[in-house]
Scaffold this active site. Structure first.
Site, PDB file in Angstrom:
ATOM      1  N   THR A   1       7.598 -43.073 -15.525  1.00 28.47           N
ATOM      2  CA  THR A   1       8.172 -42.670 -14.458  1.00 28.47           C
ATOM      3  C   THR A   1       7.096 -43.323 -13.193  1.00 28.47           C
ATOM      4  OG1 THR A   1       6.761 -40.773 -14.975  1.00 28.47           O
ATOM      5  CG2 THR A   1       9.176 -40.600 -15.207  1.00 28.47           C
ATOM      6  N   ASN A   2       5.933 -43.782 -13.863  1.00 29.96           N
ATOM      7  CA  ASN A   2       5.103 -44.345 -12.734  1.00 29.96           C
ATOM      8  C   ASN A   2       5.568 -45.519 -12.048  1.00 29.96           C
ATOM      9  OD1 ASN A   2       2.701 -44.420 -11.468  1.00 29.96           O
ATOM     10  ND2 ASN A   2       2.013 -45.884 -12.878  1.00 29.96           N
ATOM     11  N   ASP A   3       5.908 -46.611 -12.996  1.00 28.04           N
ATOM     12  CA  ASP A   3       6.751 -47.640 -12.574  1.00 28.04           C
ATOM     13  C   ASP A   3       8.075 -47.461 -11.890  1.00 28.04           C
ATOM     14  OD1 ASP A   3       4.724 -49.518 -13.061  1.00 28.04           O
ATOM     15  OD2 ASP A   3       5.347 -50.657 -14.727  1.00 28.04           O
TER      16      ASP A   3
ATOM     17  N   HIS B   1      -8.153 -33.859   3.919  1.00 26.71           N
ATOM     18  CA  HIS B   1      -8.027 -35.207   3.172  1.00 26.71           C
ATOM     19  C   HIS B   1      -8.872 -35.018   1.925  1.00 26.71           C
ATOM     20  CE1 HIS B   1      -8.825 -39.311   1.512  1.00 26.71           C
ATOM     21  NE2 HIS B   1      -7.818 -39.326   2.077  1.00 26.71           N
TER      22      HIS B   1
ATOM     23  N   ARG C   1       3.733 -49.020 -27.411  1.00 23.12           N
ATOM     24  CA  ARG C   1       4.381 -49.952 -26.552  1.00 23.12           C
ATOM     25  C   ARG C   1       3.589 -51.352 -26.702  1.00 23.12           C
ATOM     26  NH1 ARG C   1       3.153 -49.443 -19.946  1.00 23.12           N
ATOM     27  NH2 ARG C   1       1.128 -49.935 -20.677  1.00 23.12           N
TER      28      ARG C   1
ATOM     29  N   GLU D   1      11.850 -48.218 -16.927  1.00 23.41           N
ATOM     30  CA  GLU D   1      11.154 -48.120 -15.618  1.00 23.41           C
ATOM     31  C   GLU D   1      11.522 -49.124 -14.789  1.00 23.41           C
ATOM     32  OE1 GLU D   1       7.219 -49.745 -17.029  1.00 23.41           O
ATOM     33  OE2 GLU D   1       8.190 -50.731 -18.581  1.00 23.41           O
TER      34      GLU D   1
ATOM     35  N   LYS E   1       0.913  -1.184   0.107  1.00 17.35           N
ATOM     36  CA  LYS E   1      -0.199  -0.042  -0.023  1.00 17.35           C
ATOM     37  C   LYS E   1       0.788   1.417  -0.046  1.00 17.35           C
ATOM     38  CE  LYS E   1      -3.939  -0.653   2.147  1.00 17.35           C
ATOM     39  NZ  LYS E   1      -4.598  -0.868   3.493  1.00 17.35           N
TER      40      LYS E   1
ATOM     41  N   MET F   1      -5.704  -7.146   8.425  1.00 17.29           N
ATOM     42  CA  MET F   1      -5.328  -6.156   9.428  1.00 17.29           C
ATOM     43  C   MET F   1      -6.161  -4.940   9.460  1.00 17.29           C
ATOM     44  SD  MET F   1      -1.116  -6.830   9.214  1.00 17.29           S
ATOM     45  CE  MET F   1      -1.177  -6.437   7.504  1.00 17.29           C
TER      46      MET F   1
ATOM     47  N   ARG G   1      -2.998  -1.295  -6.479  1.00 18.15           N
ATOM     48  CA  ARG G   1      -2.189  -2.637  -6.437  1.00 18.15           C
ATOM     49  C   ARG G   1      -2.783  -3.636  -7.571  1.00 18.15           C
ATOM     50  NH1 ARG G   1      -5.976  -4.452  -1.398  1.00 18.15           N
ATOM     51  NH2 ARG G   1      -7.976  -3.887  -2.505  1.00 18.15           N
TER      52      ARG G   1
ATOM     53  N   TYR H   1      11.267 -34.592 -24.778  1.00 16.91           N
ATOM     54  CA  TYR H   1       9.790 -34.584 -24.648  1.00 16.91           C
ATOM     55  C   TYR H   1       9.213 -34.798 -23.475  1.00 16.91           C
ATOM     56  CZ  TYR H   1       9.068 -39.458 -25.664  1.00 16.91           C
ATOM     57  OH  TYR H   1       9.174 -40.725 -25.651  1.00 16.91           O
TER      58      TYR H   1
ATOM     59  N   ARG I   1      -0.788 -47.271 -25.521  1.00 15.40           N
ATOM     60  CA  ARG I   1      -1.047 -48.612 -24.725  1.00 15.40           C
ATOM     61  C   ARG I   1      -2.068 -49.451 -25.508  1.00 15.40           C
ATOM     62  NH1 ARG I   1      -2.735 -45.241 -21.482  1.00 15.40           N
ATOM     63  NH2 ARG I   1      -1.374 -44.267 -19.680  1.00 15.40           N
TER      64      ARG I   1
ATOM     65  N   GLY J   1      -8.450  -8.057   4.428  1.00 16.29           N
ATOM     66  CA  GLY J   1      -9.330  -8.128   5.697  1.00 16.29           C
ATOM     67  C   GLY J   1      -8.682  -8.648   6.914  1.00 16.29           C
TER      68      GLY J   1
HETATM   69  P1  ADP Z   1      -8.091  -2.057   2.946  1.00 19.21           P
HETATM   70  O1  ADP Z   1      -6.746  -2.601   3.078  1.00 19.21           O
HETATM   71  O2  ADP Z   1      -8.968  -3.093   3.794  1.00 19.21           O
HETATM   72  O3  ADP Z   1      -8.808  -1.607   1.825  1.00 19.21           O
HETATM   73  P2  ADP Z   1      -7.586   0.693   3.684  1.00 19.21           P
HETATM   74  O4  ADP Z   1      -6.397   0.983   4.542  1.00 19.21           O
HETATM   75  O5  ADP Z   1      -7.518   0.824   2.243  1.00 19.21           O
HETATM   76  O6  ADP Z   1      -7.956  -0.847   3.958  1.00 19.21           O
HETATM   77  O7  ADP Z   1      -8.862   1.639   4.113  1.00 19.21           O
HETATM   78  C1  ADP Z   1     -10.025   0.929   4.419  1.00 19.21           C
HETATM   79  C2  ADP Z   1     -10.936   2.071   3.677  1.00 19.21           C
HETATM   80  O8  ADP Z   1     -10.955   3.475   4.106  1.00 19.21           O
HETATM   81  C3  ADP Z   1     -10.837   2.126   2.250  1.00 19.21           C
HETATM   82  O9  ADP Z   1     -12.216   2.238   1.216  1.00 19.21           O
HETATM   83  C4  ADP Z   1      -9.950   3.245   1.735  1.00 19.21           C
HETATM   84  O10 ADP Z   1     -10.122   3.933   0.542  1.00 19.21           O
HETATM   85  C5  ADP Z   1     -10.411   4.165   2.892  1.00 19.21           C
HETATM   86  N1  ADP Z   1      -9.411   5.370   3.338  1.00 19.21           N
HETATM   87  C6  ADP Z   1      -8.389   4.801   3.906  1.00 19.21           C
HETATM   88  N2  ADP Z   1      -7.611   6.091   4.065  1.00 19.21           N
HETATM   89  C7  ADP Z   1      -8.456   7.028   3.676  1.00 19.21           C
HETATM   90  C8  ADP Z   1      -8.245   8.549   3.696  1.00 19.21           C
HETATM   91  N3  ADP Z   1      -7.084   9.168   4.150  1.00 19.21           N
HETATM   92  N4  ADP Z   1      -9.168   9.476   3.175  1.00 19.21           N
HETATM   93  C9  ADP Z   1     -10.426   8.521   2.950  1.00 19.21           C
HETATM   94  N5  ADP Z   1     -10.727   7.340   2.779  1.00 19.21           N
HETATM   95  C10 ADP Z   1      -9.485   6.618   3.204  1.00 19.21           C
HETATM   96 MG    MG Z   2       5.164 -50.043 -16.840  1.00 20.41          MG
HETATM   97 MG    MG Z   3      -7.891  -0.416   0.690  1.00 21.92          MG
END
Ligand code: ADP
Ligand code: MG
Ligand code: MG
Length: 887
Positions: A771-773, A452, A614, A749, A22, A103, A336, A856, A558, A101
């Site tokens: 490679t299987n056998d 599993h 084969r 094999e 970010k 942090m 990003r 190949y 085969r 989501g």
């Molecule tokens: P996340 O990684 O969950 O997207 P963000 O740090 O980008 O978290 O922020 C959460 C929300 O707050 C986003 O919609 C972002 O655009 C908004 N936001 C973050 N910083 C600001 C800011 N300085 N002014 C206005 N909106 C902001």
């Molecule tokens: Mg064989």
């Molecule tokens: Mg964001």
């Protein structure tokens, strides 16, 4: 002393490790001249030191932050905690790799009893100001002070109830003020101290909280699952707040520079007038599509187009952006690389290469073989409107329709009757492997992405939805219940392993779509790969499909499958059980005609390309009824005393089968051993191959048969068989008066064959590693037993890192292969070498084969596209590694 923080106009945008994704994005945007609210990044290094010192902010940090805040005040002409014109900031986490989501972000920091007045005056909107304040106190209380969020929610709902408001929007400024008062009270009660009115104290708390959020349980678990290192740490971004909720000329939006679902080159996203950032994703109001923004506000739209255009040019990659408009002024808050479907990824990569934005090599390298795999699965028709009854984890992609069954035995029984079933279990264990194989797909109510069921189905390429906790399975009643719907055994459902959805009834499925771009990408891949991609195909129609998918030869045809067909099996029995020479010859002659037809078909399809055939490999008793079944039949007939002639026949057959029984068929009379004891079968097959080839040749075609002798362990086995068969071949060619270009070679094999490959190469023009056998014999595992009984345990306990039947074991099996290649090519430099196990479609194994210098890799037709990309990656990445060595 390293710098602890960087303003957006000075940080190195390419250093995501130091600044987090970010932060790096904000720096890059600022330096590209795009409108970014002023701010700075506290580096991930500071977070590292925070943890190294046991959770303390470095001593000098807050002084530096203080100075940075003063600079920010100058830049914005606002003041932290000011009564008239307050500076507010957001405190945002951000690591090198995105962890959606996981942090926290704290908005509107700097609000206190004084600055709230400033905000209310500045915005001329008291309600808005107090709404922001109560949100801030709530977030601060929860994230920084660690108070249970429910406390705030209850107080909020309580007040709403008291004033008779249904929606948040019905609350007035006075209500918000009251809620602020109550929230502060909660903090006092819970923490025994007042909510910090001092913005600097708020700032300090928020920075620590972001650092702390790196190590919450869910963040750690997320990293473990996605194999993200724990020592990347998070940066902290301090960003001046901008407000998208200051009236009709404000708003906020998110956008992708290209369509993340289809890849289409058009801005894709949503915009909400008069709203704050999080409202767009929270789904409070329905946002506008970006296309509608163009109509409503062409100016804003134009700005957005210009900005994202610059970003794509700079990053040479599809971007996912967040932006806010404050009273007509545009601000970028995040950029990003955008997440996208496999289909979209392919289209974007190919089109960016065509636009000249990236090179053709880059386009190929941007698509992981795994993504190609995803595209090759059947999918639920997106136009279909099925009733979705539950949603679990999308553990293994693709879609499947079938009747519900609740145990593996039943799945196997119905599977044998060619019925389509979905195995539904609370969870699966190694005992269920047979049932999973028989089923179209698997649905479990427990377990995660590494359970599993998830691991096994992904390995098999079968769809699965796991951990679908909303379904209540009753194994006794043989039904499950979800949301009032009861699904009984035998009812039809559809599972969508790509989305995790469970649909009642049969949803229409569509074949994987091979787009124009997909074909283009594969052609690009072919430009860079060195390994050829061949296919394992036993029938002309498979060969045709393989060729369409880009196969450059058949690596394994085969012949035993041809023997199993209904009309042929009686002839095969006759051939095996014949009592007189005449009877046997008669059967062989009929089989010869049939086999000639088989080979003609496949050689014709592969015209001009090599076809490795084969010779018969399995022990002969595999073609006869099972001993136990015959025994039962004999006993029954003896007891019934009816039809004595049939009893006699059954007894005779039982005797013959008994004589052929082996203690360990895998290591018994099969492969070239069978060919040596029963040369007539081999001779018949070679005659059929060359008759077919000669006829084709005379029709003006170009057949290229390669005769493969299986299971050679000693050079003399090959020598004897080859000499005898080459004579047959010559005779046929002489008879037809044509020359066919052919090769004789062997499968490697048996470990001894690899170890004596120099001697063997004397008599072989090609090697094909089975490679299987080879894996079975090197590990002394029989694959079926291993995968059914202990492989999963081995992997779970970390005894093996991976299943060597899916990915080649470089250390052991690979070492034998390396020896085989070196010895073989040492004796015969032009020796053609490939592999024909299913490893030939596994990207990791393909990489290894490239490194070994094979000619190949051969795999099932449907995996050819994956293998083509993997072969190109192997070549391109090998180049990269070499370059690095010279640097
Ligand atoms: P996340 O990684 O969950 O997207 P963000 O740090 O980008 O978290 O922020 C959460 C929300 O707050 C986003 O919609 C972002 O655009 C908004 N936001 C973050 N910083 C600001 C800011 N300085 N002014 C206005 N909106 C902001
Ligand atoms: Mg064989
Ligand atoms: Mg964001």
């Amino acid at each position: 002393m390293a710098k602890n923080l960087y303003f957006f106009d000075e940080g190195d945008g390419s250093n995501k490790k130091l600044l987090g994704g970010k932060g790096a994005g904000l720096c890059t945007m600022a330096q590209l001249g795009l409108p970014v609210p002023p701010g700075f990044v506290i580096t991930t290094e500071v977070c590292r030191r925070y943890y190294e010192s046991g959770g303390k902010l470095p001593g000098e940090l807050m002084n530096e932050v203080g100075a940075a805040m003063q600079k920010l005040e100058k830049l914005t002409d606002k003041h932290f905690g000011d009564l008239n014109n307050p500076l507010l900031v957001s405190i945002r986490s951000g690591s090198m790799l995105s962890m959606p989501g996981m942090m926290d972000t704290i908005l509107n920091l700097g609000l206190n009893d004084e600055s709230i007045e400033g905000l209310a005056k500045g915005t001329k909107n008291e309600r808005f100001a107090y709404d922001a304040y109560r949100r801030f106190i709530q977030m601060f209380g929860k994230i920084v002070l660690g108070i249970d969020g429910k406390k705030f929610e209850e107080a909020f709902d309580g007040h709403k109830h008291k004033v008779g408001a249904k929606l948040d929007t019905e609350l007035k400024a006075e209500d918000m003020k009251e809620i602020v008062r109550q929230f502060k009270q909660i903090i006092k009660e819970e923490k025994g101290e007042e909510f910090p009115n001092d913005p600097n104290e708020q700032l300090r708390g928020a920075i620590s909280a972001v650092f702390k959020s790196w190590n919450t349980k869910r963040a750690k678990e997320y990293r473990e699952f996605y194999k993200i290192p724990h020592d990347l740490y998070t940066a902290v971004n301090v960003v001046t707040m901008v407000f998208g909720n200051m009236g009709p000329d404000s708003g906020t939006g998110v956008a992708f520079t290209r369509n993340p679902a289809t890849g289409k080159k058009a801005l894709f996203g949503e915009f909400l007038f008069n709203a704050q950032g999080e409202d767009v994703v929270a789904g409070v109001r329905t946002p506008l599509r970006i296309a509608e923004l163009e109509e409503k506000s062409p100016q804003l739209y134009q700005q957005l187009i210009e900005i994202v255009g610059k970003l794509e040019q700079h990053y040479r990659e599809m971007q996912d952006v967040e932006f806010t408009v404050e009273q007509g002024k545009f601000y970028m808050l995040q950029t990003r690389a955008g997440k996208r479907t496999a289909q979209s990824a392919v289209k974007i990569a190919v089109e960016m290469a065509e636009e000249g934005l990236i090179t053709r090599k880059e386009a190929v390298l941007r698509i992981e073989p795994k993504q190609i795999e995803q595209m090759l699965h059947k999918q639920v028709d997106p136009k279909a409107k099925g009733q979705i009854i539950a949603k679990g984890l999308n553990a293994s992609p693709g879609a499947a329709v079938g009747k519900v069954v609740f145990d593996s035995e039943r799945a196997k029984e119905m599977g044998e009757k060619k019925e389509k079933v979905i195995l539904v279990r609370p969870e699966t264990s190694p005992d269920d492997v047979g049932g999973i194989i028989a089923a179209q797909g698997v649905l479990t109510s427990r377990g995660g992405m590494t359970s599993h069921a998830a691991v096994v189905t992904r390995g098999m390429g079968k769809p699965a939805v796991v951990g679908c906790e909303s379904i209540k399975i009753d194994l006794n009643k043989r039904s499950f219940e979800v949301g009032g719907v009861t699904v009984k055994e035998g009812d039809t459902i559809t599972i969508n392993g790509s989305t995790g959805e469970v649909i009642l009834g049969e949803a229409p499925l569509i074949e994987p779509q091979m787009s124009v771009e997909f074909e283009k990408l594969l052609s690009l891949a072919d430009e860079f790969k060195r390994l050829q991609n061949w296919a394992n195909a036993d029938y002309p129609q498979d060969a045709k499909r393989a060729r369409e998918l880009g196969a450059q030869g058949i690596g394994l045809c085969r012949t035993e499958h041809m023997f199993f067909e209904e009309k042929r099996l009686p002839l095969v029995h006759q051939m095996i059980l014949a009592e007189t020479e005449e009877e046997r010859k008669g059967a062989l002659k009929k089989l010869l005609e049939i086999q000639k037809g088989d080979f003609k078909g496949i050689l014709k399809e592969m015209n001009g390309l090599p076809v490795v055939i084969r010779l018969l490999d399995p022990p002969l008793h595999e073609f006869l009824p099972k001993y136990e079944e015959l025994l039962e039949e004999v006993i029954m007939r003896r007891m019934s005393r009816e039809k004595p002639a049939e009893l006699e026949a059954a007894e005779k057959l039982l005797k013959r089968v008994e004589a052929m029984r082996e203690a360990n068929p895998m290591m018994g009379l099969r492969g070239c051993r069978l060919g040596i004891t029963r040369p007539d079968i081999n001779e018949m097959q070679v005659r059929a191959i060359f008759e077919a080839a000669c006829e084709l040749k005379r029709e003006g075609r170009d057949p290229k048969p390669e005769i493969m002798i299986p299971l050679v362990g000693h050079v003399n086995e090959l020598k004897v068989v080859r000499e005898q068969l080459e004579q047959v071949a010559r005779k046929v060619m002489l008879k037809h008066g044509v020359d066919v270009s052919y090769k004789f070679g062997t499968m490697i094999e048996v470990p001894r064959a690899a170890l004596t490959a120099d001697e063997i190469a004397e008599f072989a023009e090609f090697f094909s590693f089975g490679t299987n056998d080879l894996t079975q014999m090197t590990y002394a595992y029989s694959r079926d037993d291993a995968e059914g009984k202990f492989m999963f345990k081995y992997i779970e306990q970390g005894i093996l890192d991976f299943d060597p039947f899916q990915t080649l074991d470089r250390k052991g099996v690979g070492k034998l292969m390396r020896i085989g290649v070196e010895l073989g090519r040492g004796r015969r430099s032009e020796l053609e070498i490939g592999i024909c196990g299913e490893h030939g479609g596994d990207p990791e194994s393909i990489k290894f084969c490239h490194e070994l210098g094979l000619n190949y890799v051969s795999c099932s037709p449907f995996r050819i596209p994956v293998a083509r990309i993997a072969a190109a990656h192997a070549a391109l990445r090998a180049g990269e590694a070499e370059k690095q060595r010279y640097l």
